[in-house]
Design a protein around this motif. Structure first.
Motif, PDB file in Angstrom:
ATOM      1  N   UNK A   1      10.966  -3.472  11.467  1.00 45.76           N
ATOM      2  CA  UNK A   1      11.212  -2.516  10.375  1.00 45.76           C
ATOM      3  C   UNK A   1      10.174  -2.651   9.267  1.00 45.76           C
ATOM      4  N   UNK A   2       9.834  -3.875   8.919  1.00 49.95           N
ATOM      5  CA  UNK A   2       8.837  -4.078   7.868  1.00 49.95           C
ATOM      6  C   UNK A   2       7.463  -3.612   8.339  1.00 49.95           C
ATOM      7  N   UNK A   3       7.135  -3.882   9.605  1.00 46.63           N
ATOM      8  CA  UNK A   3       5.845  -3.421  10.137  1.00 46.63           C
ATOM      9  C   UNK A   3       5.776  -1.886  10.120  1.00 46.63           C
ATOM     10  N   UNK A   4       6.874  -1.238  10.492  1.00 44.37           N
ATOM     11  CA  UNK A   4       6.922   0.231  10.449  1.00 44.37           C
ATOM     12  C   UNK A   4       6.694   0.738   9.035  1.00 44.37           C
ATOM     13  N   UNK A   5       7.375   0.107   8.067  1.00 43.18           N
ATOM     14  CA  UNK A   5       7.188   0.491   6.664  1.00 43.18           C
ATOM     15  C   UNK A   5       5.736   0.307   6.244  1.00 43.18           C
ATOM     16  N   UNK A   6       5.143  -0.834   6.589  1.00 40.36           N
ATOM     17  CA  UNK A   6       3.750  -1.085   6.210  1.00 40.36           C
ATOM     18  C   UNK A   6       2.804  -0.085   6.874  1.00 40.36           C
ATOM     19  N   UNK A   7       3.070   0.280   8.121  1.00 45.07           N
ATOM     20  CA  UNK A   7       2.252   1.296   8.792  1.00 45.07           C
ATOM     21  C   UNK A   7       2.332   2.626   8.056  1.00 45.07           C
TER      22      UNK A   7
ATOM     23  N   UNK B   1       5.151 -11.571   9.560  1.00 44.23           N
ATOM     24  CA  UNK B   1       5.525 -12.183  10.836  1.00 44.23           C
ATOM     25  C   UNK B   1       5.677 -13.699  10.680  1.00 44.23           C
ATOM     26  N   UNK B   2       4.753 -14.330   9.959  1.00 40.19           N
ATOM     27  CA  UNK B   2       4.836 -15.781   9.744  1.00 40.19           C
ATOM     28  C   UNK B   2       6.040 -16.135   8.875  1.00 40.19           C
TER      29      UNK B   2
ATOM     30  N   UNK C   1      -7.669  -4.254   5.657  1.00 40.75           N
ATOM     31  CA  UNK C   1      -7.605  -5.721   5.654  1.00 40.75           C
ATOM     32  C   UNK C   1      -6.346  -6.219   4.955  1.00 40.75           C
ATOM     33  N   UNK C   2      -6.015  -5.598   3.843  1.00 42.93           N
ATOM     34  CA  UNK C   2      -4.844  -6.022   3.073  1.00 42.93           C
ATOM     35  C   UNK C   2      -3.548  -5.744   3.830  1.00 42.93           C
ATOM     36  N   UNK C   3      -3.458  -4.607   4.475  1.00 45.61           N
ATOM     37  CA  UNK C   3      -2.263  -4.319   5.268  1.00 45.61           C
ATOM     38  C   UNK C   3      -2.162  -5.247   6.475  1.00 45.61           C
ATOM     39  N   UNK C   4      -3.286  -5.580   7.081  1.00 45.78           N
ATOM     40  CA  UNK C   4      -3.276  -6.550   8.187  1.00 45.78           C
ATOM     41  C   UNK C   4      -2.801  -7.911   7.687  1.00 45.78           C
ATOM     42  N   UNK C   5      -3.257  -8.302   6.494  1.00 46.09           N
ATOM     43  CA  UNK C   5      -2.826  -9.567   5.904  1.00 46.09           C
ATOM     44  C   UNK C   5      -1.325  -9.555   5.646  1.00 46.09           C
ATOM     45  N   UNK C   6      -0.803  -8.445   5.116  1.00 49.63           N
ATOM     46  CA  UNK C   6       0.637  -8.327   4.872  1.00 49.63           C
ATOM     47  C   UNK C   6       1.438  -8.382   6.171  1.00 49.63           C
ATOM     48  N   UNK C   7       0.942  -7.730   7.211  1.00 52.89           N
ATOM     49  CA  UNK C   7       1.647  -7.770   8.504  1.00 52.89           C
ATOM     50  C   UNK C   7       1.701  -9.199   9.053  1.00 52.89           C
TER      51      UNK C   7
END
Length: 101
Positions: A41-47, A81-82, A71-77
Motif C-alpha cells: 500500500x505504501x509503495x502504491x502511494x509513493x508510485x 521496506x527496511x 532517486x528520492x522516491x527510490x530511497x523512500x521505497x
C-alpha cells in the motif's frame, strides 16, 4: 545502525508490561502492517505521488535534496521496506512481558 539506545518511558513500561495491553498493541501494529500500512500500500502511494509531483519537485527552485525526484522516491521505497522488516522484528521480540523480579 546509529548506535543509539532508546529507552522506554515510564508509561510505556507500564503499558507494555501489562499482558493484555501488550497483546493488543502487537495486534494493532500487525493489523496496520498487514493492512493500510503494508509495504504494498505504501509503495502504491509513493508510485502515485511520484507520478503526480515529480515534475514540480524537479522544477523546485529551492530543492531540499541532492538527488533527483526518482532517486528520492527510490530511497523512500527502500526505507519503507527496511522499516517494515525492522518493526516486524520488534513486534516478534515483543512477546509476553517478563515478570518483574
Amino acid at each position: 545502525g546509529s548506535g543509539r539506545k532508546v529507552s522506554p518511558s515510564a508509561y510505556q513500561e507500564v503499558i507494555l508490561r501489562h499482558p493484555v495491553f501488550r497483546a493488543q498493541y502487537n495486534q494493532i501494529m500487525l493489523n496496520l502492517l498487514n493492512g493500510p500500512l503494508s509495504v504494498g500500500n505504501i509503495q502504491t502511494f509513493l508510485n502515485q505521488a511520484e507520478t503526480t509531483i515529480s515534475s514540480a519537485l524537479a522544477n523546485d527552485p529551492f530543492p531540499t535534496t541532492d538527488g533527483s525526484p526518482a532517486d528520492e522516491f527510490a530511497r523512500l521505497r527502500a526505507w519503507m521496506a527496511a522499516r517494515d522488516v525492522n518493526v516486524r522484528a520488534q513486534l516478534s521480540a515483543n512477546g509476553p512481558p517478563n515478570p518483574r523480579p
